[in-house]
Design a protein around this motif. Structure first.
Motif, PDB file in Angstrom:
ATOM      1  N   LEU A  23     -16.703  33.202 -13.339  1.00  0.00           N
ATOM      2  CA  LEU A  23     -15.820  33.715 -14.376  1.00  0.00           C
ATOM      3  C   LEU A  23     -16.698  34.308 -15.475  1.00  0.00           C
ATOM      4  O   LEU A  23     -17.853  33.922 -15.651  1.00  0.00           O
ATOM      5  CB  LEU A  23     -14.927  32.608 -14.932  1.00  0.00           C
ATOM      6  CG  LEU A  23     -15.615  31.443 -15.632  1.00  0.00           C
ATOM      7  CD1 LEU A  23     -15.597  31.609 -17.149  1.00  0.00           C
ATOM      8  CD2 LEU A  23     -14.956  30.123 -15.245  1.00  0.00           C
ATOM      9  N   HIS A  47     -12.614  35.955 -12.148  1.00  0.00           N
ATOM     10  CA  HIS A  47     -11.791  35.891 -13.359  1.00  0.00           C
ATOM     11  C   HIS A  47     -12.576  36.413 -14.555  1.00  0.00           C
ATOM     12  O   HIS A  47     -13.767  36.121 -14.704  1.00  0.00           O
ATOM     13  CB  HIS A  47     -11.356  34.451 -13.642  1.00  0.00           C
ATOM     14  CG  HIS A  47     -10.527  33.849 -12.552  1.00  0.00           C
ATOM     15  ND1 HIS A  47      -9.164  34.005 -12.478  1.00  0.00           N
ATOM     16  CD2 HIS A  47     -10.892  33.095 -11.466  1.00  0.00           C
ATOM     17  CE1 HIS A  47      -8.705  33.367 -11.406  1.00  0.00           C
ATOM     18  NE2 HIS A  47      -9.743  32.810 -10.773  1.00  0.00           N
ATOM     19  N   ALA A  70     -11.246  41.211 -10.154  1.00  0.00           N
ATOM     20  CA  ALA A  70     -10.977  39.935 -10.822  1.00  0.00           C
ATOM     21  C   ALA A  70      -9.657  39.971 -11.581  1.00  0.00           C
ATOM     22  O   ALA A  70      -9.184  41.043 -11.999  1.00  0.00           O
ATOM     23  CB  ALA A  70     -12.120  39.608 -11.786  1.00  0.00           C
ATOM     24  N   ALA A  71      -9.073  38.804 -11.770  1.00  0.00           N
ATOM     25  CA  ALA A  71      -7.910  38.681 -12.651  1.00  0.00           C
ATOM     26  C   ALA A  71      -8.394  38.817 -14.087  1.00  0.00           C
ATOM     27  O   ALA A  71      -9.423  38.240 -14.461  1.00  0.00           O
ATOM     28  CB  ALA A  71      -7.240  37.327 -12.444  1.00  0.00           C
ATOM     29  N   HIS A  73      -7.609  37.990 -17.792  1.00  0.00           N
ATOM     30  CA  HIS A  73      -6.788  37.093 -18.587  1.00  0.00           C
ATOM     31  C   HIS A  73      -6.856  37.467 -20.070  1.00  0.00           C
ATOM     32  O   HIS A  73      -7.902  37.328 -20.712  1.00  0.00           O
ATOM     33  CB  HIS A  73      -7.261  35.650 -18.399  1.00  0.00           C
ATOM     34  CG  HIS A  73      -7.228  35.188 -16.978  1.00  0.00           C
ATOM     35  ND1 HIS A  73      -6.094  34.724 -16.365  1.00  0.00           N
ATOM     36  CD2 HIS A  73      -8.208  35.146 -16.026  1.00  0.00           C
ATOM     37  CE1 HIS A  73      -6.362  34.392 -15.114  1.00  0.00           C
ATOM     38  NE2 HIS A  73      -7.647  34.653 -14.884  1.00  0.00           N
ATOM     39  N   THR A  85      -3.422  39.745 -16.659  1.00  0.00           N
ATOM     40  CA  THR A  85      -2.827  38.478 -16.282  1.00  0.00           C
ATOM     41  C   THR A  85      -2.570  37.712 -17.575  1.00  0.00           C
ATOM     42  O   THR A  85      -3.519  37.238 -18.216  1.00  0.00           O
ATOM     43  CB  THR A  85      -3.774  37.673 -15.376  1.00  0.00           C
ATOM     44  OG1 THR A  85      -4.062  38.428 -14.199  1.00  0.00           O
ATOM     45  CG2 THR A  85      -3.142  36.340 -14.987  1.00  0.00           C
ATOM     46  N   VAL A  93      -6.273  27.719 -15.332  1.00  0.00           N
ATOM     47  CA  VAL A  93      -6.650  28.646 -14.262  1.00  0.00           C
ATOM     48  C   VAL A  93      -7.626  27.920 -13.335  1.00  0.00           C
ATOM     49  O   VAL A  93      -8.701  27.493 -13.767  1.00  0.00           O
ATOM     50  CB  VAL A  93      -7.306  29.917 -14.834  1.00  0.00           C
ATOM     51  CG1 VAL A  93      -7.763  30.833 -13.701  1.00  0.00           C
ATOM     52  CG2 VAL A  93      -6.338  30.645 -15.762  1.00  0.00           C
ATOM     53  N   VAL A  95     -10.341  28.105 -11.031  1.00  0.00           N
ATOM     54  CA  VAL A  95     -11.365  29.066 -10.629  1.00  0.00           C
ATOM     55  C   VAL A  95     -11.860  28.760  -9.226  1.00  0.00           C
ATOM     56  O   VAL A  95     -12.053  29.661  -8.393  1.00  0.00           O
ATOM     57  CB  VAL A  95     -12.538  29.059 -11.631  1.00  0.00           C
ATOM     58  CG1 VAL A  95     -13.646  30.005 -11.183  1.00  0.00           C
ATOM     59  CG2 VAL A  95     -12.045  29.424 -13.020  1.00  0.00           C
TER      60      VAL A  95
END
Length: 454
Positions: A23, A47, A70-71, A73, A85, A93, A95
């Motif tokens: 992340l 992420h 990746a998401a 956020h 997101t 979340v 991961v």
């Protein structure tokens, strides 16, 4: 967990992973640095998290998410014009099976600021190992509460106090504090010193937001707020619309004639060399923002936004470094660049000016009349200054240049970097200037110069 420092802006981004999945928190716009670190570690970025809509740089979050799949956020309450997101207080979340992130609402730097607790998951349970605090809890300080406008400062400063206490109350003392700001960033309220690591427990013992009562802390924080770079006004709107990946391709080459034309027409031609090299010889009319200092911060603060810009550097690498700094604050387009030495950039006689230290100034004042120009911020000047000095903060110099005394002007700041910028501005206007390249704290008083306070 790998910090990714951007010292010229005073910020950190973070890459955290379990050896397989990663992340990223608050990435700078030049995402190639992040991608290289992930590739080196052999991990996949799944992420990307933003703690807030940043005011001091353009994010690389959207571009990184698009490049990696990746998401992305971003707080559900933030008004943005791109797909993200949405995430809110209390959301978790997952991961990987061993790593998760929990969102914690920490308003204060902005109304929608989030911190993220990084939690390890094992058979023994869930444990917070770190907390990405963005512009909330910093090392010995907090993020400043006044960047959204004066009308919101009072509400935000009280939110900031409450948020610091929420983090301290909810997280174990061993939890590592992982802020984005606080390494020289003007987003900090209060000094973070030279600290490079901390924990919740350490902050409970040393952070004024956690050791003072709310009324005193609020008063001290508001009293300590200082000027911040003008380019900040462009960052939040840019981050709300979603910055694209930067173009770092080599700028078009500018020859001597082109440089002369641009200088004559009032465009900015910026010399990236050190202040020592610039003072010794430069193209008349150029400005000195050394890439060895807080280059982007001060150039972005002072340049009239949208002014055509050409860079001069000793090497293509120096120009590339400056270009990378500039795209982080949204200066994407360069008119061109030239490399080499001043002799390669003009056929005209070179400009130059003297460099000196405070002891030289003390001696000179015994023999002839000179003016002293202090280009530090007003708060610095008020704390202590040379008696008789004229204070025009560097970021106000272009608008107040008519206040600079006539005759021989000795210009200083706290350490020399800002003084050289100011000296280049004045030299371009034909002022007889001497740049004091010295530490004010260590050089002014011992020199015997009379020191006063407001």
């Amino acid at each position: 967990m790998v910090p990714i420092d951007t010292p010229t802006l005073g910020d950190r981004s973070y890459l955290a992973h379990d050896g397989s999945v990663a992340l990223v928190v608050d990435p700078q716009r030049d995402i190639d640095r992040v991608l290289a670190l992930a590739d080196e570690a052999g991990v996949r970025i799944a992420h990307v998290f933003e703690t807030h809509i940043h005011n001091d740089y353009l994010t690389g979050g959207l571009a990184l998410a698009e490049a990696t799949g990746a998401a992305y956020h971003v707080n559900a309450a933030d008004e943005v014009s791109y797909a993200r997101t949405p995430i809110s207080d209390g959301d978790v979340v997952e991961v990987s099976p061993s790593l998760r992130v929990r969102a914690i609402a920490t308003p204060g730097h902005t109304f929608t600021h989030l911190s993220y607790a990084l939690e390890s998951v094992s058979d023994d349970g869930i444990e917070a190992v770190g907390v990405f605090t963005g512009g909330s809890l910093l090392f010995g300080a907090t993020g400043r509460p006044d960047l959204l406008g004066h009308e919101h400062t009072s509400d935000l400063v009280h939110h900031q106090f409450s948020s610091a206490h929420r983090l301290a109350d909810e997280l174990p003392e061993h939890t590592h504090v992982l802020p984005t700001h606080g390494f020289g960033s003007f987003c900090s309220a209060g000094s973070t010193g030279d600290t490079t690591a901390s924990t919740i427990g350490a902050e409970k013992r040393q952070n004024p937001a956690l050791t003072q009562d709310e009324e005193k802390w609020v008063a001290d924080t508001l009293a300590g707020l200082d000027a911040y770079p003008a380019y900040y006004a462009h960052m939040a709107p840019g981050n709300s619309t979603g910055p694209s990946a930067p173009d770092l391709s080599t700028p078009e080459s500018a020859d001597k004639e082109t440089l002369a034309t641009r200088i004559a027409s009032g465009e900015w031609v910026v010399d990236l060399r050190t202040r020592t090299a610039f003072a010794a010889g430069h193209v008349t009319g150029t400005l000195n923002f050394g890439v060895d200092g807080q280059f982007a911060t001060y150039l972005g603060w002072i340049i009239p936004w949208g002014t055509p810009l050409t860079l001069l550097g000793e090497s293509p690498e120096q120009v590339a470094e400056a270009q990378r700094e500039l795209v982080r604050i949204g200066i994407d387009h360069l008119e061109g660049a030239a490399t080499g030495s001043p002799q390669d950039w003009t056929d005209a006689p070179l400009g130059s000016f003297e460099r000196a230290v405070f002891a030289d100034l003390a001696q000179v004042r015994h023999h002839r009349e000179v003016s002293v120009l202090d280009v530090r911020r007003t708060s610095e000047f008020d704390e202590a200054h040379i008696s008789g000095a004229v204070n025009v903060p560097l970021h106000e110099l272009l608008d107040r240049v008519d206040e600079v005394p006539s005759g021989e002007v000795w210009v200083h700041c706290a350490g020399g970097y800002r003084a050289s910028i100011a000296a280049s501005v004045l030299a371009a206007r034909g002022v007889h200037v001497v740049a004091v390249d010295d530490s004010f704290d260590e050089g002014a008083k011992p020199s015997g110069l009379p020191i006063a306070a407001a």
